[in-house]
Design a protein around this motif. Structure first.
Motif, PDB file in Angstrom:
ATOM      1  N   GLU A   1     -18.337  15.431  29.555  1.00 37.98           N
ATOM      2  CA  GLU A   1     -18.347  15.356  28.092  1.00 37.98           C
ATOM      3  C   GLU A   1     -18.960  14.027  27.670  1.00 37.98           C
ATOM      4  N   TYR A   2     -19.524  13.999  26.477  1.00 36.53           N
ATOM      5  CA  TYR A   2     -20.298  12.824  26.067  1.00 36.53           C
ATOM      6  C   TYR A   2     -20.252  12.679  24.559  1.00 36.53           C
ATOM      7  N   GLN A   3     -20.241  11.441  24.110  1.00 33.91           N
ATOM      8  CA  GLN A   3     -20.226  11.143  22.682  1.00 33.91           C
ATOM      9  C   GLN A   3     -21.413  10.240  22.359  1.00 33.91           C
ATOM     10  N   PRO A   4     -22.518  10.780  21.822  1.00 33.21           N
ATOM     11  CA  PRO A   4     -23.677   9.946  21.490  1.00 33.21           C
ATOM     12  C   PRO A   4     -23.403   9.117  20.234  1.00 33.21           C
ATOM     13  N   ASP A   5     -24.234   8.103  20.017  1.00 34.70           N
ATOM     14  CA  ASP A   5     -24.064   7.302  18.796  1.00 34.70           C
ATOM     15  C   ASP A   5     -24.939   7.811  17.656  1.00 34.70           C
ATOM     16  N   ARG A   6     -25.741   8.858  17.929  1.00 36.57           N
ATOM     17  CA  ARG A   6     -26.619   9.421  16.896  1.00 36.57           C
ATOM     18  C   ARG A   6     -26.888  10.871  17.227  1.00 36.57           C
ATOM     19  N   VAL A   7     -26.852  11.741  16.222  1.00 35.74           N
ATOM     20  CA  VAL A   7     -27.206  13.147  16.408  1.00 35.74           C
ATOM     21  C   VAL A   7     -28.209  13.566  15.347  1.00 35.74           C
ATOM     22  N   VAL A   8     -29.062  14.513  15.719  1.00 37.47           N
ATOM     23  CA  VAL A   8     -30.056  15.081  14.805  1.00 37.47           C
ATOM     24  C   VAL A   8     -29.762  16.570  14.689  1.00 37.47           C
ATOM     25  N   LEU A   9     -29.460  17.033  13.477  1.00 38.93           N
ATOM     26  CA  LEU A   9     -29.046  18.419  13.252  1.00 38.93           C
ATOM     27  C   LEU A   9     -30.125  19.176  12.480  1.00 38.93           C
ATOM     28  N   PRO A  10     -30.948  19.984  13.175  1.00 36.22           N
ATOM     29  CA  PRO A  10     -31.896  20.846  12.457  1.00 36.22           C
ATOM     30  C   PRO A  10     -31.149  21.815  11.551  1.00 36.22           C
ATOM     31  N   LEU A  11     -31.780  22.212  10.456  1.00 35.13           N
ATOM     32  CA  LEU A  11     -31.131  23.094   9.485  1.00 35.13           C
ATOM     33  C   LEU A  11     -31.362  24.575   9.781  1.00 35.13           C
ATOM     34  N   ASP A  12     -32.166  24.871  10.797  1.00 35.06           N
ATOM     35  CA  ASP A  12     -32.503  26.274  11.103  1.00 35.06           C
ATOM     36  C   ASP A  12     -32.145  26.602  12.550  1.00 35.06           C
ATOM     37  N   GLN A  13     -30.902  26.442  12.904  1.00 32.65           N
ATOM     38  CA  GLN A  13     -30.466  26.661  14.278  1.00 32.65           C
ATOM     39  C   GLN A  13     -30.074  28.107  14.553  1.00 32.65           C
ATOM     40  N   GLN A  14     -30.416  29.023  13.681  1.00 28.43           N
ATOM     41  CA  GLN A  14     -30.006  30.410  13.842  1.00 28.43           C
ATOM     42  C   GLN A  14     -31.045  31.328  13.219  1.00 28.43           C
ATOM     43  N   ILE A  15     -30.940  32.606  13.514  1.00 37.33           N
ATOM     44  CA  ILE A  15     -31.750  33.604  12.823  1.00 37.33           C
ATOM     45  C   ILE A  15     -31.332  33.634  11.358  1.00 37.33           C
ATOM     46  N   GLY A  16     -32.299  33.765  10.473  1.00 35.70           N
ATOM     47  CA  GLY A  16     -31.994  33.836   9.047  1.00 35.70           C
ATOM     48  C   GLY A  16     -32.468  32.602   8.309  1.00 35.70           C
TER      49      GLY A  16
ATOM     50  N   ILE B   1     -20.445  14.484  14.900  1.00 35.65           N
ATOM     51  CA  ILE B   1     -19.804  13.199  15.175  1.00 35.65           C
ATOM     52  C   ILE B   1     -19.366  12.599  13.843  1.00 35.65           C
ATOM     53  N   THR B   2     -18.521  11.598  13.897  1.00 39.65           N
ATOM     54  CA  THR B   2     -18.101  10.869  12.700  1.00 39.65           C
ATOM     55  C   THR B   2     -19.041   9.686  12.489  1.00 39.65           C
ATOM     56  N   GLY B   3     -19.568   9.547  11.266  1.00 41.52           N
ATOM     57  CA  GLY B   3     -20.493   8.448  11.036  1.00 41.52           C
ATOM     58  C   GLY B   3     -21.125   8.479   9.673  1.00 41.52           C
ATOM     59  N   THR B   4     -22.301   7.848   9.581  1.00 40.61           N
ATOM     60  CA  THR B   4     -23.038   7.712   8.323  1.00 40.61           C
ATOM     61  C   THR B   4     -24.271   8.599   8.347  1.00 40.61           C
ATOM     62  N   VAL B   5     -24.492   9.342   7.273  1.00 37.44           N
ATOM     63  CA  VAL B   5     -25.690  10.182   7.166  1.00 37.44           C
ATOM     64  C   VAL B   5     -26.905   9.283   6.933  1.00 37.44           C
ATOM     65  N   GLU B   6     -27.884   9.361   7.834  1.00 34.50           N
ATOM     66  CA  GLU B   6     -29.121   8.580   7.694  1.00 34.50           C
ATOM     67  C   GLU B   6     -30.213   9.379   6.995  1.00 34.50           C
ATOM     68  N   GLU B   7     -30.248  10.689   7.241  1.00 34.70           N
ATOM     69  CA  GLU B   7     -31.236  11.574   6.618  1.00 34.70           C
ATOM     70  C   GLU B   7     -30.535  12.861   6.221  1.00 34.70           C
ATOM     71  N   ALA B   8     -31.019  13.498   5.149  1.00 36.19           N
ATOM     72  CA  ALA B   8     -30.462  14.782   4.729  1.00 36.19           C
ATOM     73  C   ALA B   8     -31.528  15.659   4.096  1.00 36.19           C
ATOM     74  N   GLU B   9     -32.777  15.458   4.476  1.00 38.02           N
ATOM     75  CA  GLU B   9     -33.880  16.297   3.999  1.00 38.02           C
ATOM     76  C   GLU B   9     -34.637  16.838   5.202  1.00 38.02           C
ATOM     77  N   GLY B  10     -34.673  18.175   5.312  1.00 33.50           N
ATOM     78  CA  GLY B  10     -35.333  18.802   6.449  1.00 33.50           C
ATOM     79  C   GLY B  10     -34.444  18.856   7.678  1.00 33.50           C
ATOM     80  N   ARG B  11     -33.555  17.896   7.798  1.00 35.00           N
ATOM     81  CA  ARG B  11     -32.584  17.841   8.880  1.00 35.00           C
ATOM     82  C   ARG B  11     -31.486  16.875   8.451  1.00 35.00           C
ATOM     83  N   VAL B  12     -30.374  16.920   9.161  1.00 33.96           N
ATOM     84  CA  VAL B  12     -29.294  15.969   8.886  1.00 33.96           C
ATOM     85  C   VAL B  12     -29.162  15.062  10.105  1.00 33.96           C
ATOM     86  N   VAL B  13     -29.309  13.760   9.891  1.00 33.55           N
ATOM     87  CA  VAL B  13     -29.177  12.772  10.966  1.00 33.55           C
ATOM     88  C   VAL B  13     -27.945  11.930  10.683  1.00 33.55           C
ATOM     89  N   ILE B  14     -27.086  11.804  11.688  1.00 33.02           N
ATOM     90  CA  ILE B  14     -25.834  11.050  11.532  1.00 33.02           C
ATOM     91  C   ILE B  14     -25.779   9.955  12.583  1.00 33.02           C
TER      92      ILE B  14
END
Length: 454
Positions: A386-401, A436-449
């Motif tokens: 298991e691992y806890q990164p200090d930054r994650v990038v969340l694409p907004l289209d991770q599924q069909i639809g 993860i728990t943190g600060t949102v750095e980006e919220a357009e096109g993707r969410v970066v925390i």
């Protein structure tokens, strides 16, 4: 609250394929049997097996609850006879279900590829053939991966889909199963496996037969999504790496020069063997001689490319000339979709598998050998990291639809499990939560925390 609503709220999507939103798949009418896919279709991947060994009771508990809610008469786990430890764990879990739970059973199969193909699995368990271009619900079935059902159990106890189980194997120092936040970089995952043990490699997102091949540079930019089932590190000059570099123009030229119309690609095609009218050898011939792809799309034989499941048997196993029917079919499927051309099946037809089907099923180990990954086929995957990164990038289209819509802004403070993007009202899609728990750095096109420390 209903289980379906809990699944929707948690943002669960299919973990074993294209990421169809699970709440929508389970909302169909007329379900007679809920099938859990535990066949671990692709060689080298071992995540589903690990989950069946270590989270068996949670998987069967979720299956029983879902089956009861959707009105299925029974639920069935389809897996291979060789998975003896997994069978024992599932049987133990089933024996601990409370009285009155929806009835379930195991269905064991030989080790062949692609046993985990949705339509192949439906036939193996029910004896019914899903019609060409159809879905399992047309024969009274709905199919869910065992990893998806583990996520459903998490949703039932209030845990959103924020962490992903995946296999990291191949040419790495320490192959293992990972559990990481969605949005973790591939680079971090590779480091968790001790790093690559070869200098020139490609990363496969998924399995060796159907996965997407990434260069070292592309892997450096990639992140784990809800549908990432595995990361394979393979030699750049191996069979998988070389095949990924062949251009469409080169494929066309090679088909014109080398296709001998032996029809092995058709004779071994799993969908053709189920009785579907897909004939890759005809598509390859017409691809080779046609000067105009637009004209090619008007051909009824070519339109049957829409039936291809992209399993890769045709090019990794069947073709003696090393051609790429799977990639050709994939390109044609995309072109047909853009033109709005859909396969029209014969109304009222009864679809039956070919008599030769049983004798043409491909042993999984031989498929691995033909794909050039036999060196890692027997790798044990028992360790979980298991691992806890200090930054994650969340694409907004991770599924069909439809892509989900952010509900946070740059600068917002978020906690793991908090909703950061929601499914658009009235659209097919899935919610997205902070991993993860943190600060949102980006919220357009993707969410970066970025992780909040201190």
């Amino acid at each position: 609250m209903s289980v379906i609503q809990q699944i929707f709220d948690a943002g669960v999507v299919g973990c074993g394929g294209a990421g169809f939103p699970t709440h929508a798949k389970l909302s169909g009418k007329g379900v007679e049997v809920l099938i859990l896919n535990g066949a671990e279709c692709e060689p080298l991947l071992g995540t589903d097996r690990w989950l069946m060994r270590h989270r068996a009771k949670e998987i069967v508990t979720a299956a029983a609850a879902v089956a009861k809610e959707i009105g299925a008469a029974q639920w069935v786990v389809g897996l291979k006879k060789s998975y003896t430890r997994e069978i024992a764990a599932l049987e133990k879990g089933m024996g601990e279900l409370p009285r009155g739970s929806a009835p379930g059973r195991l269905h064991t199969m030989e080790s062949f590829y692609p046993a985990g193909d949705e339509q192949v699995l439906v036939y193996e368990i029910t004896g019914r053939v899903v019609p060409p271009a159809g879905i399992p619900l047309e024969v009274g079935a709905v199919v869910s991966n065992v990893a998806t059902m583990a996520a459903v159990h998490d949703a039932m106890v209030g845990r959103p889909f924020t962490r992903k189980y995946l296999t990291i194997t191949g040419a790495v120092a320490e192959p293992k199963v990972l559990r990481v936040p969605v949005g973790t970089s591939f680079g971090d995952c590779i480091r968790l496996a001790g790093g690559a043990v070869i200098d020139d490699w490609v990363a496969v997102n998924g399995g060796p037969m159907m996965g997407r091949v990434l260069t070292m540079a592309e892997a450096g930019e990639a992140v784990v999504t809800k549908t990432t089932s595995g990361i394979l590190i393979l030699p750049a000059e191996g069979a998988v790496g070389r095949a990924s570099r062949i251009s469409l123009a080169h494929m066309k030229n090679r088909a014109a020069a080398s296709c001998i119309q032996c029809s092995y690609c058709t004779e071994l095609c799993p969908r053709h063997l189920l009785g579907h009218p897909l004939e890759p050898h005809k598509i390859m011939r017409k691809m080779a001689i046609s000067p105009d792809i637009t004209q090619l799309l008007e051909d009824p034989d070519v339109q049957k490319a829409a039936l291809c499941c992209q399993c890769g048997v045709c090019e990794s196993y069947a073709c003696p000339m090393g051609l790429q029917p799977r990639r050709v079919n994939g390109m044609l499927k995309e072109a047909l979709s853009k033109e709005g051309i859909r396969y029209q099946r014969e109304e009222g037809a009864v679809w039956q598998p070919l008599p030769a089907r049983r004798n043409r099923r491909i042993p999984t180990q031989r498929a691995a050998a033909r794909a050039g990954v036999l060196d890692w086929y027997h790798t044990e995957l028992e360790e979980l990291a298991e691992y806890q990164p200090d930054r994650v990038v969340l694409p907004l289209d991770q599924q069909i639809g439809a892509a989900c819509q952010p509900v946070v802004r740059a600068g917002d403070q978020v906690s793991e499990g908090q909703l950061v993007a929601r499914c658009p009202e009235g659209r097919l899609g899935a919610n997205l939560h902070a991993s993860i728990t943190g600060t949102v750095e980006e919220a357009e096109g993707r969410v970066v925390i970025r992780e909040r420390r201190g």
